[in-house]
Write a protein that holds these residues in place. Sequence first.
Motif, short mmCIF file in Angstrom:
data_model
loop_
_atom_site.label_atom_id
_atom_site.label_comp_id
_atom_site.label_asym_id
_atom_site.label_seq_id
_atom_site.Cartn_x
_atom_site.Cartn_y
_atom_site.Cartn_z
N LEU A 229 0.80 -1.22 0.00
CA LEU A 229 0.00 0.00 0.00
C LEU A 229 0.84 1.27 0.00
N ASN A 230 1.95 1.28 0.73
CA ASN A 230 2.69 2.52 0.95
C ASN A 230 4.20 2.31 0.80
N MET A 231 4.87 3.42 0.51
CA MET A 231 6.33 3.49 0.62
C MET A 231 6.63 4.34 1.85
N TYR A 232 7.63 3.94 2.64
CA TYR A 232 7.95 4.62 3.88
C TYR A 232 9.41 5.10 3.84
N SER A 233 9.57 6.41 3.75
CA SER A 233 10.91 7.00 3.80
C SER A 233 11.16 7.42 5.24
N ILE A 234 12.18 6.83 5.86
CA ILE A 234 12.40 7.00 7.30
C ILE A 234 13.65 7.84 7.54
N MET A 235 13.45 8.93 8.29
CA MET A 235 14.51 9.90 8.54
C MET A 235 14.54 10.25 10.03
N PRO A 236 15.69 10.71 10.53
CA PRO A 236 15.73 11.17 11.92
C PRO A 236 14.74 12.31 12.15
N TYR A 237 14.18 12.37 13.34
CA TYR A 237 13.20 13.40 13.67
C TYR A 237 13.91 14.66 14.16
N CYS A 238 13.57 15.79 13.54
CA CYS A 238 14.15 17.08 13.92
C CYS A 238 13.22 17.78 14.90
N ASP A 239 13.76 18.27 16.01
CA ASP A 239 12.92 18.78 17.10
C ASP A 239 12.64 20.27 17.02
N GLY A 240 13.22 20.98 16.03
CA GLY A 240 13.10 22.43 16.03
C GLY A 240 12.15 23.01 15.00
N GLY A 241 11.44 22.17 14.25
CA GLY A 241 10.52 22.67 13.25
C GLY A 241 11.23 23.30 12.06
N GLU A 242 10.48 24.09 11.29
CA GLU A 242 11.04 24.74 10.10
C GLU A 242 11.74 26.03 10.48
N LEU A 243 12.79 26.38 9.76
CA LEU A 243 13.45 27.66 9.98
C LEU A 243 12.47 28.80 9.69
N PHE A 244 11.53 28.59 8.78
CA PHE A 244 10.51 29.59 8.48
C PHE A 244 9.72 29.95 9.75
N GLU A 245 9.41 28.94 10.57
CA GLU A 245 8.65 29.19 11.80
C GLU A 245 9.45 30.05 12.78
N ARG A 246 10.74 29.81 12.86
CA ARG A 246 11.59 30.64 13.73
C ARG A 246 11.60 32.08 13.26
N LEU A 247 11.75 32.26 11.96
CA LEU A 247 11.76 33.62 11.43
C LEU A 247 10.40 34.27 11.64
N ASP A 248 9.33 33.53 11.45
CA ASP A 248 7.98 34.09 11.61
C ASP A 248 7.75 34.57 13.04
N LEU A 249 8.25 33.84 14.02
CA LEU A 249 8.07 34.22 15.42
C LEU A 249 8.97 35.39 15.81
N ASN A 250 10.13 35.49 15.18
CA ASN A 250 11.08 36.55 15.52
C ASN A 250 10.96 37.78 14.61
N GLU A 251 10.13 37.69 13.58
CA GLU A 251 9.90 38.74 12.60
C GLU A 251 11.08 38.90 11.64
#
Length: 468
Positions: A229-251
Amino acid sequence: MQFDFNSDYPGLNATTVSQALPLEALSHDPIPFPDAQEISCARITTRVFNPTHSAVTTVQNVLVRTGARSLRDDASVSSNMSSDSSSSDESMKVEDQPIRHSAVTSVKNAYWLQRTIREAIYGRVLLAVVLKRRPPELSAADGAEWEVTADHCAVKEMSWQHIRREKDRLAEDPIKEVSSMQYLKLFFAEYQRASGRTVTQLDSTVMESFQVMRETNVMMPLDLLTDELNMYSIMPYCDGGELFERLDLNERFSEDEARYWMDQVLNGLETLQHAGICHRDMSLENLLVHQNGALIIDMGMCLMIPFQDTATQTAMAAFNNMSSNRSNLFHVANKQFLTGRSRPRLLIRPQGTCGKWMYMSPEIYKNSEPFDGFAVDMWAAGVILFLMLTGFPPWERACATDERFHYMTAGYLVQMLTEWNIGLSGDAMDLLQRMLFLDPKDRLSLDQVKAHPWMTNGQRSQPQGLRR
């Protein structure tokens, strides 16, 4: 260093700035990536030991390897199922493939799927806990074959049905994404070997993968699994979200903090350039943060750069056999290691308009002439830097009808930012202008950006957390 033209543009150098060869003479289609090698898996219910609570529980949705087969075989199996089928999951299953006992007993890890992190074009991304196989004597005592670890990973679950239906309609290609990531990881292992360093194996642990990623600033895969049914690409989990989100919060970022992040963006692009890869979708949204480090992700639109030598194409054919000839792709006579930055490359023939409008270079937007893959990514890096320094986009689209695009790319970027009183240093504005000229032959190359006074003379400010 000379900053008046792109010192790395194909067919262009200091003595032929105004006498570049015709585009068609320097262009070629991109080289196909080697076929991905995924492992068949099963999604099972099993007993798991949790050392934190010293308890055994029965859990569902655990991905575990069951054998090996090729993506092309899976695709052909999947193609027998109707893309418009509304059947239940059970009715869609095909006959189980033979399970190799040696492959099963040698499996060290499994992945316990937890929750959806976000939706994706071809499916979704899930958080998973990495499980490790327990010793037989412990498993026999309490019936728990697996043990919970402290490691987490992100599992990109992509529906084969969705892939068949949408792959040729969308610019993002999931098969290319997993193939390019496997290729990149293999390339880096060969790069380590050629440098005399400890080689990171393809079946590396989460910790080993993060060590590699800290050096490369590019996401590396842990595993690639598939079922009917599916293909599963498995990668380490990053805990900090997107850099875009950091910029959005800091303006916006200070110049010192923007320079800190820019170092990592450029290092990630250098990794891709060494491997001969053009990303084509560089953006703040495709930069994940982990422990204050940025990682380039989402390779679904990437291309392998064509080169002037024919040895690359010959080696690629050998590579596709997945035999002991793998290293032929990266080595030539006298055991010299070749990277995408050490041999002359060609331009890429138009491949379609793709990527996010804000980051898209004018040559990709027009889709009418051959383009330089490295210059396309450096353009996007310039837009990323502009966003980090100002907190707002330079334009909406890379076209002449966008007034800000017209003036900024024509050489008036410094004048406009000065009039707007943004408060940027002269070096910062100069670098932005030189990265965002309309003609790619006028833009700075990766090495020129790294050597620019704004990059070499300024301080770096490591982020200490989000300013809310």
